[in-house]
Design an enzyme around this catalytic site. Structure first.
Site, PDB file in Angstrom:
ATOM      1  N   HIS A 308     -84.105 -49.088  24.915  1.00 30.17           N
ATOM      2  CA  HIS A 308     -83.552 -50.062  23.981  1.00 30.17           C
ATOM      3  C   HIS A 308     -84.538 -50.248  22.841  1.00 30.17           C
ATOM      4  O   HIS A 308     -85.746 -50.216  23.064  1.00 30.17           O
ATOM      5  CB  HIS A 308     -83.323 -51.411  24.693  1.00 30.17           C
ATOM      6  CG  HIS A 308     -82.416 -52.309  23.936  1.00 30.17           C
ATOM      7  ND1 HIS A 308     -82.864 -53.144  22.943  1.00 30.17           N
ATOM      8  CD2 HIS A 308     -81.074 -52.469  23.995  1.00 30.17           C
ATOM      9  CE1 HIS A 308     -81.841 -53.792  22.442  1.00 30.17           C
ATOM     10  NE2 HIS A 308     -80.745 -53.397  23.052  1.00 30.17           N
ATOM     11  N   ASP A 366     -75.775 -51.421  29.587  1.00 26.43           N
ATOM     12  CA  ASP A 366     -74.677 -50.477  29.831  1.00 26.43           C
ATOM     13  C   ASP A 366     -74.870 -49.618  31.063  1.00 26.43           C
ATOM     14  O   ASP A 366     -73.974 -48.875  31.449  1.00 26.43           O
ATOM     15  CB  ASP A 366     -74.495 -49.570  28.611  1.00 26.43           C
ATOM     16  CG  ASP A 366     -73.873 -50.350  27.474  1.00 26.43           C
ATOM     17  OD1 ASP A 366     -73.063 -51.243  27.769  1.00 26.43           O
ATOM     18  OD2 ASP A 366     -74.212 -50.085  26.315  1.00 26.43           O
TER      19      ASP A 366
HETATM   20  N1  ACO Z   1     -83.717 -40.831  27.629  1.00 28.23           N
HETATM   21  C1  ACO Z   1     -84.829 -40.084  27.374  1.00 28.23           C
HETATM   22  N2  ACO Z   1     -85.755 -40.381  26.438  1.00 28.23           N
HETATM   23  C2  ACO Z   1     -85.546 -41.495  25.722  1.00 28.23           C
HETATM   24  C3  ACO Z   1     -84.421 -42.329  25.921  1.00 28.23           C
HETATM   25  C4  ACO Z   1     -83.492 -41.959  26.935  1.00 28.23           C
HETATM   26  N3  ACO Z   1     -82.430 -42.713  27.168  1.00 28.23           N
HETATM   27  N4  ACO Z   1     -84.487 -43.369  25.066  1.00 28.23           N
HETATM   28  C5  ACO Z   1     -85.585 -43.202  24.337  1.00 28.23           C
HETATM   29  N5  ACO Z   1     -86.248 -42.069  24.729  1.00 28.23           N
HETATM   30  C6  ACO Z   1     -87.533 -41.583  24.225  1.00 28.23           C
HETATM   31  C7  ACO Z   1     -87.396 -40.935  22.850  1.00 28.23           C
HETATM   32  O1  ACO Z   1     -87.146 -39.561  22.938  1.00 28.23           O
HETATM   33  C8  ACO Z   1     -88.724 -41.263  22.233  1.00 28.23           C
HETATM   34  O2  ACO Z   1     -89.667 -40.378  22.786  1.00 28.23           O
HETATM   35  P1  ACO Z   1     -90.926 -39.862  21.889  1.00 28.23           P
HETATM   36  O3  ACO Z   1     -91.711 -41.080  21.570  1.00 28.23           O
HETATM   37  O4  ACO Z   1     -91.631 -38.890  22.765  1.00 28.23           O
HETATM   38  O5  ACO Z   1     -90.330 -39.216  20.677  1.00 28.23           O
HETATM   39  C9  ACO Z   1     -89.059 -42.653  22.767  1.00 28.23           C
HETATM   40  O6  ACO Z   1     -88.362 -42.728  24.023  1.00 28.23           O
HETATM   41  C10 ACO Z   1     -88.619 -43.777  21.864  1.00 28.23           C
HETATM   42  O7  ACO Z   1     -87.215 -43.639  21.632  1.00 28.23           O
HETATM   43  P2  ACO Z   1     -86.501 -43.833  20.246  1.00 28.23           P
HETATM   44  O8  ACO Z   1     -85.284 -42.983  20.180  1.00 28.23           O
HETATM   45  O9  ACO Z   1     -87.496 -43.693  19.133  1.00 28.23           O
HETATM   46  O10 ACO Z   1     -86.098 -45.360  20.363  1.00 28.23           O
HETATM   47  P3  ACO Z   1     -85.008 -46.097  19.522  1.00 28.23           P
HETATM   48  O11 ACO Z   1     -85.387 -47.523  19.542  1.00 28.23           O
HETATM   49  O12 ACO Z   1     -84.816 -45.458  18.187  1.00 28.23           O
HETATM   50  O13 ACO Z   1     -83.646 -45.869  20.343  1.00 28.23           O
HETATM   51  C11 ACO Z   1     -81.908 -46.136  21.932  1.00 28.23           C
HETATM   52  C12 ACO Z   1     -83.115 -46.787  21.248  1.00 28.23           C
HETATM   53  C13 ACO Z   1     -80.943 -45.596  20.866  1.00 28.23           C
HETATM   54  C14 ACO Z   1     -81.163 -47.205  22.726  1.00 28.23           C
HETATM   55  C15 ACO Z   1     -82.388 -45.002  22.862  1.00 28.23           C
HETATM   56  O14 ACO Z   1     -83.234 -45.524  23.857  1.00 28.23           O
HETATM   57  C16 ACO Z   1     -81.236 -44.226  23.496  1.00 28.23           C
HETATM   58  O15 ACO Z   1     -80.697 -43.304  22.878  1.00 28.23           O
HETATM   59  N6  ACO Z   1     -80.825 -44.602  24.748  1.00 28.23           N
HETATM   60  C17 ACO Z   1     -79.687 -43.995  25.395  1.00 28.23           C
HETATM   61  C18 ACO Z   1     -78.391 -44.571  24.844  1.00 28.23           C
HETATM   62  C19 ACO Z   1     -78.139 -45.977  25.311  1.00 28.23           C
HETATM   63  O16 ACO Z   1     -78.246 -46.293  26.498  1.00 28.23           O
HETATM   64  N7  ACO Z   1     -77.747 -46.838  24.365  1.00 28.23           N
HETATM   65  C20 ACO Z   1     -77.371 -48.229  24.659  1.00 28.23           C
HETATM   66  C21 ACO Z   1     -78.334 -49.180  24.037  1.00 28.23           C
HETATM   67  S1  ACO Z   1     -77.929 -50.821  24.498  1.00 28.23           S
HETATM   68  C22 ACO Z   1     -76.624 -51.230  23.554  1.00 28.23           C
HETATM   69  O17 ACO Z   1     -76.429 -50.803  22.458  1.00 28.23           O
HETATM   70  C23 ACO Z   1     -75.673 -52.131  24.096  1.00 28.23           C
END
Ligand code: ACO
Length: 431
Positions: A308, A366
């Site tokens: 998140h 979720d």
């Molecule tokens: N699986 C694997 N790796 C992940 C995940 C994941 N679900 N989420 C983040 N990471 C990693 C990224 O690759 C990144 O790694 P790095 O630092 O080596 O490059 C690091 O964790 C930080 O992630 P970001 O994408 O920069 O974080 P951001 O805040 O931009 O994204 C998000 C947040 C979109 C929720 C992301 O965690 C994601 O895509 N999760 C899966 C989708 C999801 O569950 N969304 C629901 C969110 S809650 C809601 O909207 C109700």
């Protein structure tokens, strides 16, 4: 008393740039950069708004490190346990908890607005039979502005309130219509003697030929999930609603734009994606393979329902939903539902993995909501629609808050231009 400012030094010129600091009731302070360009010629660069407060708001507070979520100051745990969705809706819209009489009046007002115009029903027929319900919902909600001219005057507080009430009231009817159309069953009219969620269950699952009795456990579970999803400060869909609203667009159009932003799998579409992922993983023995894929930077796969932008701790909503899973599965499904078992095992393995620990990736709201929806008989492609119904109250509360701001102006981000410098047009025969 010293002024509350931050000074930045432009190393190229030695110029000192003094910025006012704005502090809220809680949360990190913000440097006020609104005059930075006008006074100093600088823009700020923050793609994805990781360090940008786009507004002031008194609705929702999140402490992502501690895993705290408050609506108007009230902890989500207390509201989920003791309140109802309509009470939370009142709290969102009017800023305080209602007394018994106010809640009763509000509930009756919402019930009065649950019907949609008969001609609006024909909109559904225009969609192809296998249209995704989110696609139908975007269209139908957007079209409300063609029906309710008396609530599109955004400068009139009474008109704004009427639009807000209509949206909160009609979303379940519209959502149930999306579902009924997709399965070819007749639309069911709302029943004003039922609760908000009881009515939704009735419109989705009853048929004209039989009596339908709303199950109280299902009704309560849905109500609680809706409380958890009601608002979440400036997330992608809420920011979209505010941006669309900042141009003066009518509330129905703004909420429709919020639904489109919610649909993406990185946001509200994640609940659908989680269930598909769990079904694809299939068996606990496959978990290591999927964890490895999630960690592989060359693989676009992400563990859906994990991570998140704001929470760097367990999402408090996920904790509540996880507990609720047990109750709902006991009543409607298999208490040992293999998908739930798989989800818990996946969570356990991920939370012990260095990659997820280092990045503070925890289950979000979720991760478990789809398991509950599935047990309640809600089809996977309706999951994000459910989210949209609940979030509508947050969207309209945020929209109303924004419009009422005395210095509200159009949202207009800037950019760092990286294209060609000016050049002359070359006539076609010389290229
Ligand atoms: N699986 C694997 N790796 C992940 C995940 C994941 N679900 N989420 C983040 N990471 C990693 C990224 O690759 C990144 O790694 P790095 O630092 O080596 O490059 C690091 O964790 C930080 O992630 P970001 O994408 O920069 O974080 P951001 O805040 O931009 O994204 C998000 C947040 C979109 C929720 C992301 O965690 C994601 O895509 N999760 C899966 C989708 C999801 O569950 N969304 C629901 C969110 S809650 C809601 O909207 C109700």
């Amino acid at each position: 008393m010293a002024r509350d400012t931050v000074t930045i030094i432009d190393n190229a010129t030695g110029r000192r740039i003094e910025l006012e600091v704005r502090r809220g009731t809680m949360g990190p302070p913000a440097m006020d950069i609104s005059r930075l360009y006008r006074d100093f010629g600088f823009l700020t660069y923050d793609p994805g708004f990781q360090s940008t407060a786009s507004c002031s708001s008194a609705i929702t507070y999140i402490d992502g490190d501690k895993g705290i979520l408050l609506y108007r100051g009230y902890p989500i745990e207390q509201l989920a346990e003791q309140s109802t969705f309509l009470e939370v809706a009142y709290l969102m819209l009017y800023g305080r908890l209602p007394n018994a009489e106010e809640l009763d009046r509000f509930s009756r007002t919402i019930a009065k607005h649950t019907m949609i115009k008969e001609s609006l029903k024909s909109f559904y027929q225009g969609f192809y039979h296998d249209a995704h319900p989110m696609a139908s919902m975007v269209g139908v909600v957007g079209s409300l502005s063609a029906f309710y001219h008396d609530s599109t005057d955004i400068h009139d507080p009474a008109s704004r309130e009427l639009a807000a009430l209509r949206l909160v009231a009609k979303m379940p009817t519209i959502a149930a219509g999306c579902y009924k159309y997709s399965i070819g069953e007749p639309f069911m009219y709302p029943r004003n003697d039922l609760s908000y969620c009881g009515n939704l269950l009735h419109m989705m699952f009853s048929v004209p030929t039989e009596d339908y009795v709303v199950d109280p456990v299902a009704e309560k579970a849905l109500d609680m999930i809706f409380i958890l999803h009601a608002d979440h400060e400036q997330n992608a869909s809420t920011a979209t609603v505010r941006l669309a609203g900042s141009s003066g667009a009518n509330p129905f159009a703004c909420i429709s734009s919020g639904i489109t932003a919610l649909w993406g799998p990185a946001h509200g579409g994640a609940n659908e994606a989680v269930l598909k992922m769990l079904e694809e993983i299939g068996d606990a023995s496959n978990i290591p393979k999927y964890i490895a894929r999630a960690k592989d930077k060359n693989d676009p796969f992400r563990l859906m329902g994990f991570g998140h932008r704001v929470y760097k701790n367990y999402d408090p909503r996920a904790k509540i939903i996880r507990r609720m899973c047990h109750q709902v599965l006991e009543k409607f499904g298999d208490a040992n539902d293999p998908l739930f078992e798989l989800a818990m095992r996946l969570e356990e393995i991920a939370l012990q993995d260095e990659y997820f620990i280092e990045r503070k990736l925890y289950p979000n709201v979720d991760f478990y909501s789809g398991i509950i929806y599935k047990a309640l008989g809600i089809p996977v492609n309706m999951f994000t629609v459910m989210f949209a119904i609940a979030r509508t109250v947050g969207w309209v509360a945020q929209w109303m808050e924004m419009i009422a701001e005395p210095d509200q102006r159009i949202g207009r981000p800037r950019q760092i231009y990286t294209g060609h410098a000016q050049r002359d047009y070359v006539p076609l025969d010389q290229r």
